[in-house]
Design a protein around this motif. Structure first.
Motif, PDB file in Angstrom:
ATOM      1  N   LEU A   1       0.836  -1.070  -0.113  1.00  8.46           N
ATOM      2  CA  LEU A   1       0.102  -0.183  -0.076  1.00  8.46           C
ATOM      3  C   LEU A   1       0.719   1.349  -0.329  1.00  8.46           C
ATOM      4  CD1 LEU A   1      -2.266  -1.178   3.057  1.00  8.46           C
ATOM      5  CD2 LEU A   1      -3.065  -1.601   0.418  1.00  8.46           C
ATOM      6  N   GLU A   2      -0.033   2.294  -0.355  1.00  8.03           N
ATOM      7  CA  GLU A   2       0.602   3.882  -0.433  1.00  8.03           C
ATOM      8  C   GLU A   2      -0.204   4.784   0.603  1.00  8.03           C
ATOM      9  OE1 GLU A   2       3.398   4.243  -4.069  1.00  8.03           O
ATOM     10  OE2 GLU A   2       1.024   5.150  -4.182  1.00  8.03           O
ATOM     11  N   VAL A   3       0.352   5.476   1.448  1.00  5.20           N
ATOM     12  CA  VAL A   3      -0.106   6.083   2.624  1.00  5.20           C
ATOM     13  C   VAL A   3       0.751   7.927   2.477  1.00  5.20           C
ATOM     14  CG1 VAL A   3      -0.815   6.984   5.374  1.00  5.20           C
ATOM     15  CG2 VAL A   3      -0.165   4.228   4.214  1.00  5.20           C
ATOM     16  N   SER A   4      -0.796   7.963   2.488  1.00  7.28           N
ATOM     17  CA  SER A   4      -0.799   9.823   3.256  1.00  7.28           C
ATOM     18  C   SER A   4      -1.375  10.519   3.322  1.00  7.28           C
ATOM     19  CB  SER A   4      -1.373  10.062   1.524  1.00  7.28           C
ATOM     20  OG  SER A   4      -0.746  11.881   1.411  1.00  7.28           O
ATOM     21  N   PHE A   5      -0.224  11.466   3.956  1.00 10.91           N
ATOM     22  CA  PHE A   5      -1.200  12.063   4.944  1.00 10.91           C
ATOM     23  C   PHE A   5      -1.580  13.874   4.451  1.00 10.91           C
ATOM     24  CE2 PHE A   5      -0.541   8.527   7.247  1.00 10.91           C
ATOM     25  CZ  PHE A   5      -1.421   8.468   8.621  1.00 10.91           C
TER      26      PHE A   5
ATOM     27  N   TRP B   1       3.087  10.481  -0.961  1.00 11.06           N
ATOM     28  CA  TRP B   1       2.760   9.136  -0.402  1.00 11.06           C
ATOM     29  C   TRP B   1       4.030   8.661  -0.182  1.00 11.06           C
ATOM     30  CZ3 TRP B   1      -2.556   6.946  -1.106  1.00 11.06           C
ATOM     31  CH2 TRP B   1      -3.230   8.003  -1.536  1.00 11.06           C
ATOM     32  N   GLY B   2       3.701   7.875   0.775  1.00 12.15           N
ATOM     33  CA  GLY B   2       5.060   6.961   1.421  1.00 12.15           C
ATOM     34  C   GLY B   2       4.502   5.165   0.743  1.00 12.15           C
ATOM     35  N   ASP B   3       5.781   4.638   1.274  1.00 11.34           N
ATOM     36  CA  ASP B   3       4.919   2.541   1.541  1.00 11.34           C
ATOM     37  C   ASP B   3       4.958   2.264   2.476  1.00 11.34           C
ATOM     38  OD1 ASP B   3       5.623   2.472  -1.680  1.00 11.34           O
ATOM     39  OD2 ASP B   3       8.041   3.124  -0.388  1.00 11.34           O
ATOM     40  N   TYR B   4       3.637   1.495   2.440  1.00 15.21           N
ATOM     41  CA  TYR B   4       3.011   0.598   3.827  1.00 15.21           C
ATOM     42  C   TYR B   4       3.327  -0.457   3.602  1.00 15.21           C
ATOM     43  CZ  TYR B   4      -0.201  -0.847   7.263  1.00 15.21           C
ATOM     44  OH  TYR B   4      -0.908  -1.113   8.031  1.00 15.21           O
ATOM     45  N   TRP B   5       4.040  -1.555   3.327  1.00 16.24           N
ATOM     46  CA  TRP B   5       4.563  -2.933   3.028  1.00 16.24           C
ATOM     47  C   TRP B   5       3.787  -3.676   4.249  1.00 16.24           C
ATOM     48  CZ3 TRP B   5       8.735  -4.000  -0.971  1.00 16.24           C
ATOM     49  CH2 TRP B   5       9.027  -3.328  -2.017  1.00 16.24           C
ATOM     50  N   ILE B   6       3.059  -4.647   4.006  1.00 20.66           N
ATOM     51  CA  ILE B   6       2.761  -6.137   4.991  1.00 20.66           C
ATOM     52  C   ILE B   6       3.958  -7.082   4.095  1.00 20.66           C
ATOM     53  CG2 ILE B   6       0.820  -7.461   5.794  1.00 20.66           C
ATOM     54  CD1 ILE B   6      -0.963  -5.220   4.466  1.00 20.66           C
ATOM     55  N   LEU B   7       4.558  -6.921   5.794  1.00 23.65           N
ATOM     56  CA  LEU B   7       5.658  -8.201   5.312  1.00 23.65           C
ATOM     57  C   LEU B   7       5.110  -9.619   6.223  1.00 23.65           C
ATOM     58  CD1 LEU B   7       8.224  -5.503   6.329  1.00 23.65           C
ATOM     59  CD2 LEU B   7       7.486  -6.571   3.737  1.00 23.65           C
ATOM     60  N   LYS B   8       4.440  -9.651   6.459  1.00 24.79           N
ATOM     61  CA  LYS B   8       4.210 -10.729   7.796  1.00 24.79           C
ATOM     62  C   LYS B   8       2.542 -10.327   8.615  1.00 24.79           C
ATOM     63  CE  LYS B   8       6.054 -14.132  10.975  1.00 24.79           C
ATOM     64  NZ  LYS B   8       4.828 -14.280  12.254  1.00 24.79           N
ATOM     65  N   LEU B   9       2.093 -11.155   8.360  1.00 26.38           N
ATOM     66  CA  LEU B   9       0.706 -11.260   8.696  1.00 26.38           C
ATOM     67  C   LEU B   9       0.396 -13.266   9.013  1.00 26.38           C
ATOM     68  CD1 LEU B   9      -2.097  -9.131   8.756  1.00 26.38           C
ATOM     69  CD2 LEU B   9      -2.281  -9.917   7.070  1.00 26.38           C
ATOM     70  N   ASP B  10      -0.308 -13.011  10.228  1.00 28.51           N
ATOM     71  CA  ASP B  10      -0.662 -14.872  10.918  1.00 28.51           C
ATOM     72  C   ASP B  10      -2.372 -14.445   9.837  1.00 28.51           C
ATOM     73  OD1 ASP B  10      -2.475 -12.406  12.997  1.00 28.51           O
ATOM     74  OD2 ASP B  10      -2.719 -14.303  13.947  1.00 28.51           O
TER      75      ASP B  10
END
Length: 224
Positions: A147-151, A163-172
């Motif tokens: 994802l990319e996130v912006s405030f 925009w900044g990077d938002y990477w889900i690297l691990k998820l149960d």
């Protein structure tokens, strides 16, 4: 007083031998080229040796420098909701956070996510910021957790740097614990549904982050 007898000296004629002159230039040019080649060889060898020390197979460094992979697929319907931050790498926008930190995601009709971040300050007040997250498609990986996130304000969001990077690297499997970071490894968060994550689970997340090349030794525990 003594007088000095002056003698006239005929000027000498200097004669250039083209063959000798050309040979001298050729010798200098050859020496310069050979010297440059040797210098380049020495520099290349030293750099290769240094890289071998920094990224040798014994310490697993090549794996730690490999491009990060994200979880795929991620069901955003299950991912939305309230998350509690458990740990993070230091960053400028959370410097004032002294207590609990939360992130709440809400799925919007256009497929984006509303992001509501809250953190408790040292005086007991709560600071919050609202942003937007959008999916960054990954070729061959539909639903990848990138994802990319912006405030930034709405009028600025057309700019790439907003925009900044938002990477889900691990998820149960139960969507209870998530490891989120950025591809440059400068930012990292451990999130959980529970307000407090047990030490063993938190340590397992940090150990995994370390294997990916994050500087886990600099981790800050949130609200502890």
């Amino acid at each position: 007083m003594f007088s000095r007898r002056q003698q006239s000296v005929a000027p000498q004629r200097v004669v250039f031998d083209d063959r000798v002159h050309s040979a001298s230039i050729g010798t200098l040019a050859t020496a310069f080229c050979v010297g440059g080649a040797l210098t380049l060889l020495a520099f290349t060898t030293a750099r290769a040796s240094r890289n071998a020390r920094l990224a040798g197979p014994a310490d697993g460094a090549p794996l730690m420098r490999a491009p990060l992979q994200v979880v795929a697929p991620v069901d955003l319907q299950r991912y939305v909701g309230l998350w509690h931050e458990q740990a993070r790498l230091p960053n400028r926008f959370e410097k004032r956070c002294a207590g609990d930190v939360t992130a709440e995601y809400t799925l919007l009709e256009d497929g984006k996510l509303q992001v509501l971040n809250r953190c408790m300050l040292s005086d007991g007040s709560v600071d919050e910021s609202i942003g937007i997250a959008r999916i960054a498609p990954v070729t061959g990986q539909p639903g990848a957790g990138r994802l990319e996130v912006s405030f930034a304000p709405d009028w600025m969001r057309w700019l790439p740097f907003a925009w900044g990077d938002y990477w889900i690297l691990k998820l149960d499997r139960d969507y209870q614990v998530a490891l989120v970071g950025t591809p440059d490894r400068k930012y990292l968060w451990v999130l959980s549904r529970a307000p407090r994550l047990d030490d063993a689970t938190l340590q397992a997340e940090l150990d995994y982050a370390r294997s990916l090349g994050f500087e886990v030794d600099r981790i800050e525990r949130s609200g502890r």
